[in-house]
Design an enzyme around this catalytic site. Sequence first.
Site, PDB file in Angstrom:
ATOM      1  CD  GLU A 215      -2.618   1.297   2.581  1.00 28.32           C
ATOM      2  OE1 GLU A 215      -3.477   2.190   2.699  1.00 28.32           O
ATOM      3  OE2 GLU A 215      -2.358   0.482   3.492  1.00 28.32           O
ATOM      4  NE  ARG A 436       4.336  -7.597  11.152  1.00 30.97           N
ATOM      5  CZ  ARG A 436       3.473  -6.594  11.311  1.00 30.97           C
ATOM      6  NH1 ARG A 436       2.181  -6.860  11.316  1.00 30.97           N
ATOM      7  NH2 ARG A 436       3.885  -5.360  11.465  1.00 30.97           N
ATOM      8  CE  LYS A 446       2.591   0.731   5.247  1.00 29.28           C
ATOM      9  NZ  LYS A 446       2.100   0.531   3.865  1.00 29.28           N
TER      10      LYS A 446
END
Length: 720
Positions: A215, A436, A446
């Site tokens: 993104e 992760r 983020k």
Amino acid sequence: MATLRIASKANQATTLPALLVAQYTNECDPNAHINIAFEDVENLTAEDQSPAAFNPAGPGDATISSGKDILRSFLLTFPLLQSKHEGPVQEWMTRANGLTPTDFKSVEGPLLELESHLTLRSYVVGYSLTAADLAIWGAIRGNKVAYAAVKKGAMLNISRWFKFIEETNQWVAPAVQSLNAHAQERKAAKSKEGASYDISLPDTEKGVVTRFPPEPSGYLHIGHAKAALLNDYFAHEMYKGTLICRFDDTNPSKEKEEFEDSIVEDLALMGIKPDRTSHTSDYFQELYDQCVILLKAGKAYADDTERETMQHERMHGIASRRREATVQENLARFEEMKKGNDEGLRWCIRAKMSVDNPNKAMRDPVIYRCNPLPHHRTGDKWKIYPTYDFACPIVDSMEGITHALRTIEYRDRNPQYNWMLDALHLRKVHIWDFARMNFIRTLLSKRKLTKFVESGFVWGWDDPRFPTIRGIRRRGMTIDALREFILKQGPSRNIVNLDWTLFWATNKKYIDPVAPRHTAIAKEHAVTATVKGARVAPFTENKPKHGKNPELGTKKVAYSSEILIDQSDAQAFTEDEEITLMNWGNAIVRKITHSLNLLHRSLVTGLELELHLQGDVKKTKQKITWLATAGQELIPVELVDFDYLITKDKLEEDDNVDDFLNPKTEFRTEAVADGNVAELKEGDVIQFERKGYFRVDRAFKHGEKAVMFCIPTGKANAGK
């Protein structure tokens, strides 16, 4: 000399036929010698993706890379292989290609034909061994599926013939072992590296297309780097497939072109080259159409429930009061959303999945929102935007993604992903979850990183304390080390909190052999020492920049009768002790002068040394760095070290980040360095001997000191 090159990573069914024919020629023809070379690749040439290549004689001859052409060239080149049954031999060598697919349905037909042909036959063609036997035998032996069928004994004629060829030609087994041995060496090397990529992704024989969908609302961090590198590895290295970088630009409130540009640059920096770049916004019309299909099918509805109420209802399995609205009502409200007016802003679209599914991700998730802000690519064209959970599976299917590799926190949403595809009757996509990458005392959210930047807690997205690619690069991480460390973690699903010391220890392996050695002395309470026995006039000598890497060249080392020494070193001396001045030789400490200030009596204010160059450097306890005060221009430098931004190894969900912020994360030391430091450029990595490795963040200019960031090495506190 003829040469056969074989890609050891290729499907062995495509390489063993040529290998066996070449080996047979070497075994039985005293006048022939084919050099066989294995290469650790899947295809020898990118153009035709050939697993093998044959050069009949020498550099001047054309190289043949087609499998059937290689076998035909063998027949023409070596008389031993020629047969009176040339036509049938060539026909069966061509048929060997039908035994290379790795799914049973594809090879079942060719196997049944061979089974019928071998009735009452000992050889495929004629009454003696030919290249046809070797090509067919090699294709079966190299194909796990075909070989398993033969081993089961279900096809009696093939099993009999297969065993007969192996037992009557004792060189066959060693030839197969030579190829397997090369593969085993490669596996052993991978095992030593610590990563296992043998995760049995389904349907890879049909082609592999992966995607990395960032993104553009921030800079890439190390967690994104793992996702990008794994998708790149499976697409380009393991399966020779396709990698798509797709920007998930569905939220104009957060996204900027600046972030998108930085992501492109960071991917290139990591050596990741997508075959294609796309945007979710390329598919806004298609996504809108798919949402209309769901609404018309009664599989989605418009909802204006307040956010807090909706969260409460989803948590407790309560149906929305709008859940049973008519199709016409839902379509009308979607049109109001599309206009972006006040009425439209009240509504969102939810998928009609379930009210009370135990997996809360399946409880009627939001799939479309109204947002009148302009989009950085599409401008004011759209006022409605799909959520990631709606857009991702649809665009994955449309773009031909075969395998969606994503982090394990999406696991609860995998049923949601599949529901979208089923509800819209779209092509299915295989999903693989991997763990992760988490690090102690590090935030990878983020949203939280953005807050740190906007509040001024850090300098920016490239702050050397940040886990962004730009941050760790600015701190001194090399791209090669970054790739090695991440790929070593592999696609495992085991969730662990990694220690930064392991990360930086990997980096040290790369920088130590190539970092030029320099000297710096801290300014604070630096001690001036007089050196008896030194030349009266200062002089310089050329010394290697790196004692073990002469390719780095030389530097000028200045010598004078007065030198600077770090206060910490001077305090460790005792009078009449023999010490070693690095890059000079031994000296004896004749006199130590201390401060007269009662509060600082331990401070050394002066030293007298006497050179003893015939002394044995191996016997001295103190081996120190120093700088001549004459014969060179001492360069002012600022040495900067850092600590973690947060003080707790792992923050829990209910922890308030502000309660664990580290109030002191920068440590600056004023120093002077040898004159060679003036030549360094921004980004250079060096070692100040006995102080550590440093990256030049700002190069020296006259009137402006150089700024050097300390690079952790994996030792205690090196994660700072």
